[in-house]
Write an enzyme that holds these catalytic residues in place. Structure first.
Site, PDB file in Angstrom:
ATOM      1  CB  ALA A 248      -0.909  -0.007   1.222  1.00 56.72           C
ATOM      2  CB  VAL A 301      -1.798   6.459  -1.930  1.00 60.92           C
ATOM      3  CG1 VAL A 301      -2.124   6.287  -0.446  1.00 60.92           C
ATOM      4  CG2 VAL A 301      -0.431   5.854  -2.240  1.00 60.92           C
ATOM      5  N   GLY A 302      -5.178   5.374  -2.222  1.00 57.44           N
ATOM      6  CA  GLY A 302      -6.507   5.736  -1.738  1.00 57.44           C
ATOM      7  C   GLY A 302      -7.613   6.002  -2.752  1.00 57.44           C
ATOM      8  CB  CYS A 307      -9.153   2.657  -0.809  1.00 55.99           C
ATOM      9  SG  CYS A 307      -8.224   1.851  -2.080  1.00 55.99           S
TER      10      CYS A 307
HETATM   11  P1  XMP Z   1     -10.525   0.024  -7.928  1.00 61.32           P
HETATM   12  O1  XMP Z   1     -11.083   1.373  -7.717  1.00 61.32           O
HETATM   13  O2  XMP Z   1     -10.390  -0.314  -9.381  1.00 61.32           O
HETATM   14  O3  XMP Z   1      -9.050   0.090  -7.343  1.00 61.32           O
HETATM   15  O4  XMP Z   1     -11.237  -1.040  -7.171  1.00 61.32           O
HETATM   16  C1  XMP Z   1      -8.197  -1.023  -7.341  1.00 61.32           C
HETATM   17  C2  XMP Z   1      -7.000  -0.751  -6.457  1.00 61.32           C
HETATM   18  O5  XMP Z   1      -7.398  -0.409  -5.134  1.00 61.32           O
HETATM   19  C3  XMP Z   1      -6.325  -0.710  -4.245  1.00 61.32           C
HETATM   20  N1  XMP Z   1      -6.874  -1.477  -3.118  1.00 61.32           N
HETATM   21  C4  XMP Z   1      -6.963  -1.036  -1.856  1.00 61.32           C
HETATM   22  N2  XMP Z   1      -6.589   0.140  -1.292  1.00 61.32           N
HETATM   23  N3  XMP Z   1      -7.413  -0.623   0.810  1.00 61.32           N
HETATM   24  C5  XMP Z   1      -6.814   0.336   0.051  1.00 61.32           C
HETATM   25  O6  XMP Z   1      -6.468   1.392   0.589  1.00 61.32           O
HETATM   26  C6  XMP Z   1      -7.813  -1.819   0.309  1.00 61.32           C
HETATM   27  O7  XMP Z   1      -8.346  -2.658   1.016  1.00 61.32           O
HETATM   28  C7  XMP Z   1      -7.587  -2.024  -1.091  1.00 61.32           C
HETATM   29  N4  XMP Z   1      -7.826  -3.085  -1.926  1.00 61.32           N
HETATM   30  C8  XMP Z   1      -7.388  -2.701  -3.145  1.00 61.32           C
HETATM   31  C9  XMP Z   1      -5.290  -1.483  -5.031  1.00 61.32           C
HETATM   32  O8  XMP Z   1      -4.236  -0.600  -5.365  1.00 61.32           O
HETATM   33  C10 XMP Z   1      -6.067  -1.908  -6.251  1.00 61.32           C
HETATM   34  O9  XMP Z   1      -5.270  -2.183  -7.363  1.00 61.32           O
END
Ligand code: XMP
Length: 481
Positions: A248, A301-302, A307
């Protein structure tokens, strides 16, 4: 953007996708098909779309299906490297043009077919004999109005359309008269593939993402904990085409050490495997990851749909500005950028590319498709959906720490930064991942023609961007319906 050096930090305004728009420019590109969407970042993707390494998104069917259409899937780091090796071998055994059939036998029940049908967009179960020769097909309609225990022998449609597996997709389309499915057979009459009429059309539009031996390509992720070098070696031995070192907060010492270890393994193996690393959102982050051996840097990030990082910590950066700054820094350091997260519309991908990304990584949007790993469920209104969850959610952390002691697991689960359960409804107009990809690629092709660009590099060079108000954005959404 905060400058932490001074007593009164300077603040700049950053933008995200909704805040910006593309201004049309004079164009000599007359057809959308004259636009080449291939990436030039070494990933091999012939369209700039990457499926995110999320458990709810990226599995073998996603990887196979997207690679056939030129995109790439990153298998999640939570999967055991040995299991990943098996998945990679399986993906590489797939036909680059024909889809994998779902198969059952005459003695199997309608209930078995109903369980299998949502696994693939082609909506057909092929009933085969013991020699794997097709004896008929079963679709959803054939399974309704009969008891779930009915044998498939009693409901199958005999005399399926069959042809040699080397038949050109255009000929398959013509033979089908524009609809239905064709079964591809080897020289012994055994079932080896299935092609729908729309699949035959897509085969004429997309170029599969192939390795040097003509097999479908796939990527896999590794975290930064544990013996990262050994994990990287296992994935390289398994034949992974792109390695993604993912955490992350990518701008940290542990990441730099992990990245150097992976770089050593790739160099030693002599394999031509690009290394992707992230996530970062600043030029300084790009510089450090490039220095430690990354070829492609993952930015975001975020912004992701699952997220909660920004709400928990206040940390992050609006994605358009993050991508634009990191892409500019990437040019200085000889690396490329994947824009990761927050993609909800085809326009977001176009804007990420205009900002200088070589591809956009998409998670949750793709979770709501037939090809994502989860089971197809139905909500109270009967609408089909799949469950999605963040990789930093309590649910994912709990699965990841299964081998740890109870106390450790409980302790780690307190630090969640993701949504544990969300319903991703299947869009009735785009229930399959190829339908989503069609929408994205047609959006980008059209954006390129508006900008007068024939390639993604030209698009980035020629794109003229403006900043808009929320009402400007609202004006561009369908309204007055
Ligand atoms: P989307 O918007 O396409 O984004 O679903 C995919 C990306 O989100 C990130 N990701 C996370 N970030 N907590 C976070 O802060 C999480 O639990 C999480 N799961 C995924 C990751 O970069 C992914 O590719």
């Amino acid at each position: 953007f905060l400058d932490s050096g001074g007593p009164a930090p300077a603040v700049t305004t950053d933008l995200t996708y909704d805040d910006v728009f593309l201004v049309p420019g004079r164009s000599s590109v007359t057809s959308r098909f004259d636009v080449d969407l291939a990436t030039t970042d070494g990933s091999g993707a012939t369209v700039p779309v990457i499926a995110a390494n999320m458990t709810a998104v990226a599995g073998r069917r996603m990887a196979e299906t997207l690679a056939r259409r030129g995109a790439l899937t990153v298998l999640p780091q939570d999967v055991d490297p040995q299991a990943v090796a098996g998945i990679v071998t399986w993906i590489k055994s797939r036909h680059p043009v024909w889809d994998t059939p779902l198969t059952l036998h005459t003695d199997d029940a309608v209930a078995d077919a109903l369980n299998l049908l949502p696994k693939r967009a082609h909506g057909t179960v092929v009933v085969v004999d013991d020699g794997h020769r097709p004896v008929g097909t079963v679709d959803d309609a054939a399974c309704h109005g009969v008891d779930r225990f009915t044998r498939l022998a009693d409901v199958l449609s005999a005399s399926p359309v069959t042809m040699p597996i080397d038949t050109a997709p255009r000929d398959v389309f013509d033979a089908l008269g524009g609809h239905g499915v064709a079964l591809g057979l080897d020289t012994d009459g055994r079932l080896t593939g299935l092609l729908t009429a729309i699949g035959a059309v897509r085969a004429g539009i997309y170029d599969p993402t192939l390795d040097a031996n003509g097999r479908l390509r796939t990527a896999a992720a590794i975290g930064i904990n544990g013996d990262v070098g050994t994990k990287a070696k296992a994935l390289l031995d398994a034949g992974v085409d792109v390695l993604v070192v993912d955490t992350a907060h990518g701008h940290q010492d542990k990441m730099l050490d992990a990245l150097r270890a992976v770089r050593r393994e790739v160099t030693q193996s002599g394999a031509d495997v690009p290394i992707v690393a992230g996530n970062v959102v600043t030029a300084l982050g790009v510089a450090d990851l490039a220095d430690a051996g990354a070829d492609i840097i993952k930015v975001g990030v975020g912004p992701g749909a699952m997220c909660t990082t920004r709400m928990m910590t206040g940390v992050g950066r609006p994605q358009f500005s993050a991508v634009a700054e990191c892409a500019a820094a990437g040019r200085d350091h000889g690396v490329r950028i994947w824009a990761d997260g927050g993609i909800r519309h085809p326009r977001d991908v176009a804007l990420a590319l205009a900002a200088g990304a070589s591809a956009a990584m998409i998670g949750s949007w793709l979770a709501g498709t037939y090809e994502s790993p989860g089971d197809l469920l139905r909500d109270e209104a009967g609408r089909p959906y799949k469950e999605s969850f963040g990789m930093a959610s309590k649910r994912a952390v709990s699965a990841r720490t299964r081998g740890d002691g109870d106390f450790d697991r409980a302790r780690k689960s307190l630090f969640e930064e993701g949504i544990s359960s969300s319903r991703q409804l299947l869009d009735p107009a785009r229930p399959g991942v190829e339908d989503v990809l069609d929408a994205i690629c047609s959006g980008i092709r059209s954006a390129c023609t508006y900008a007068g660009a024939r390639t993604l590099a030209e698009f980035h060079d020629q794109a003229v961007l403006g900043v808009q108000t929320p009402s400007g954005f609202a004006e561009g959404t369908p309204h007055g319906l």
